[in-house]
Design a protein around this motif. Structure first.
Motif, mmCIF file in Angstrom:
data_model
loop_
_atom_site.group_PDB
_atom_site.id
_atom_site.type_symbol
_atom_site.label_atom_id
_atom_site.label_comp_id
_atom_site.label_asym_id
_atom_site.label_seq_id
_atom_site.Cartn_x
_atom_site.Cartn_y
_atom_site.Cartn_z
ATOM 1 N N SER A 81 5.746 -10.810 -5.777
ATOM 2 C CA SER A 81 4.559 -10.596 -4.966
ATOM 3 C C SER A 81 4.143 -9.134 -5.058
ATOM 4 O O SER A 81 4.945 -8.236 -4.835
ATOM 5 C CB SER A 81 4.849 -10.962 -3.505
ATOM 6 N N GLU A 82 2.898 -8.925 -5.389
ATOM 7 C CA GLU A 82 2.350 -7.572 -5.467
ATOM 8 C C GLU A 82 1.905 -7.080 -4.090
ATOM 9 O O GLU A 82 1.644 -5.912 -3.924
ATOM 10 C CB GLU A 82 1.165 -7.555 -6.433
ATOM 11 N N PHE A 83 1.787 -7.989 -3.127
ATOM 12 C CA PHE A 83 1.254 -7.640 -1.814
ATOM 13 C C PHE A 83 2.271 -6.848 -1.010
ATOM 14 O O PHE A 83 3.402 -7.264 -0.828
ATOM 15 C CB PHE A 83 0.868 -8.910 -1.051
ATOM 16 N N ARG A 84 1.890 -5.701 -0.564
ATOM 17 C CA ARG A 84 2.712 -4.871 0.313
ATOM 18 C C ARG A 84 1.894 -4.648 1.589
ATOM 19 O O ARG A 84 1.011 -3.790 1.613
ATOM 20 C CB ARG A 84 3.015 -3.522 -0.337
ATOM 21 N N PRO A 85 2.166 -5.454 2.633
ATOM 22 C CA PRO A 85 1.332 -5.353 3.834
ATOM 23 C C PRO A 85 1.486 -4.012 4.533
ATOM 24 O O PRO A 85 2.589 -3.510 4.707
ATOM 25 C CB PRO A 85 1.834 -6.489 4.718
ATOM 26 N N THR A 86 0.363 -3.446 4.883
ATOM 27 C CA THR A 86 0.339 -2.231 5.686
ATOM 28 C C THR A 86 -0.309 -2.602 7.009
ATOM 29 O O THR A 86 -1.524 -2.841 7.051
ATOM 30 C CB THR A 86 -0.476 -1.122 4.994
ATOM 31 N N PRO A 87 0.495 -2.703 8.057
ATOM 32 C CA PRO A 87 -0.072 -3.118 9.344
ATOM 33 C C PRO A 87 -1.183 -2.182 9.800
ATOM 34 O O PRO A 87 -1.171 -0.985 9.511
ATOM 35 C CB PRO A 87 1.123 -3.050 10.296
ATOM 36 N N ALA A 88 -2.151 -2.748 10.497
ATOM 37 C CA ALA A 88 -3.262 -1.975 11.048
ATOM 38 C C ALA A 88 -2.718 -0.940 12.031
ATOM 39 O O ALA A 88 -1.659 -1.121 12.641
ATOM 40 C CB ALA A 88 -4.255 -2.902 11.736
ATOM 41 N N ALA A 89 -3.441 0.136 12.185
ATOM 42 C CA ALA A 89 -3.026 1.237 13.061
ATOM 43 C C ALA A 89 -2.962 0.786 14.521
ATOM 44 O O ALA A 89 -3.631 -0.173 14.921
ATOM 45 C CB ALA A 89 -3.996 2.404 12.917
ATOM 46 N N GLN A 90 -2.171 1.525 15.303
ATOM 47 C CA GLN A 90 -1.975 1.171 16.712
ATOM 48 C C GLN A 90 -3.282 1.199 17.492
ATOM 49 O O GLN A 90 -3.490 0.360 18.367
ATOM 50 C CB GLN A 90 -0.968 2.105 17.363
ATOM 51 N N ASN A 91 -4.171 2.139 17.190
ATOM 52 C CA ASN A 91 -5.430 2.185 17.939
ATOM 53 C C ASN A 91 -6.278 0.935 17.684
ATOM 54 O O ASN A 91 -6.911 0.422 18.602
ATOM 55 C CB ASN A 91 -6.211 3.455 17.631
ATOM 56 N N LEU A 92 -6.264 0.417 16.459
ATOM 57 C CA LEU A 92 -6.997 -0.818 16.174
ATOM 58 C C LEU A 92 -6.384 -2.000 16.910
ATOM 59 O O LEU A 92 -7.100 -2.851 17.450
ATOM 60 C CB LEU A 92 -7.032 -1.097 14.669
ATOM 61 N N ARG A 93 -5.057 -2.043 16.929
ATOM 62 C CA ARG A 93 -4.382 -3.136 17.645
ATOM 63 C C ARG A 93 -4.666 -3.061 19.140
ATOM 64 O O ARG A 93 -4.830 -4.083 19.803
ATOM 65 C CB ARG A 93 -2.861 -3.095 17.391
ATOM 66 N N LEU A 94 -4.731 -1.847 19.691
ATOM 67 C CA LEU A 94 -5.060 -1.680 21.110
ATOM 68 C C LEU A 94 -6.484 -2.168 21.384
ATOM 69 O O LEU A 94 -6.727 -2.864 22.379
ATOM 70 C CB LEU A 94 -4.901 -0.220 21.533
ATOM 71 N N PHE A 95 -7.418 -1.817 20.505
ATOM 72 C CA PHE A 95 -8.794 -2.292 20.674
ATOM 73 C C PHE A 95 -8.862 -3.815 20.564
ATOM 74 O O PHE A 95 -9.605 -4.458 21.305
ATOM 75 C CB PHE A 95 -9.734 -1.637 19.670
#
Length: 159
Positions: free
Chosen positions: A22-36
């Motif tokens: 798998s070439e996909f390396r997930p980069t979770p969204a930033a904390q401020n986006l998750r808070l929004f």
């Protein structure tokens, strides 16, 4: 007895399948986006709960059934609110991969391969949101809560 080998014959294929990489390396969204996401989704759910309560109250009062309002003041009202919350997350994330909060912040839910999560993963995500103190699971360095880790999903920026 020697076996004749044709030097011009096509090479034989290896019958073992190649490993899937798998070439996909997930980069979770930033904390401020998750808070929004959290704030927007909770405002939407609060508005939907108020609207549904208003409709139920109008129907109950117009039918002369005020006892329904007393009945909804206890456990049935709580169950209705929890059911509405589950329906919101399961319907939107299984159909579109995002809630209204995620749509506003440009994020989407994916599985570990970067694909749309399965219905089972979405259901588990939604149920895990009811784990006590689950919002505190975002206080780490990486913005990935228990409702992400347990079903092995990620919230990432949409491309």
């Amino acid at each position: 007895m020697s076996v004749d080998v044709n030097p011009y014959a096509a090479p034989a294929a290896d019958p073992t399948p190649a490993p899937v990489v798998s070439e996909f390396r997930p980069t979770p969204a930033a904390q401020n986006l998750r808070l929004f996401n959290f704030i927007i989704d909770n405002v939407v759910l609060y508005a939907a709960t108020v609207a549904l309560s208003f409709v139920i109250a109008v129907v109950a009062l117009s039918a002369g059934r005020e006892e329904i309002l007393d009945w909804l003041d206890g456990f049935p009202g709580i169950a209705l609110g929890l059911g509405l919350r589950l329906a919101y997350y399961i319907a939107l994330e299984s159909l579109f991969g995002r809630t209204l909060g995620k749509l506003a912040t440009g994020t989407v839910v994916v599985d570990e391969h970067g694909q749309k999560p399965t219905f089972g993963q979405v259901c588990l995500r939604s149920i895990c949101r009811f784990i006590p103190f689950e919002p505190f699971s975002f206080l780490g360095r990486v913005a990935r809560g228990w409702h992400d880790k347990l079903p092995n999903t990620y919230v990432v920026k949409a491309r």
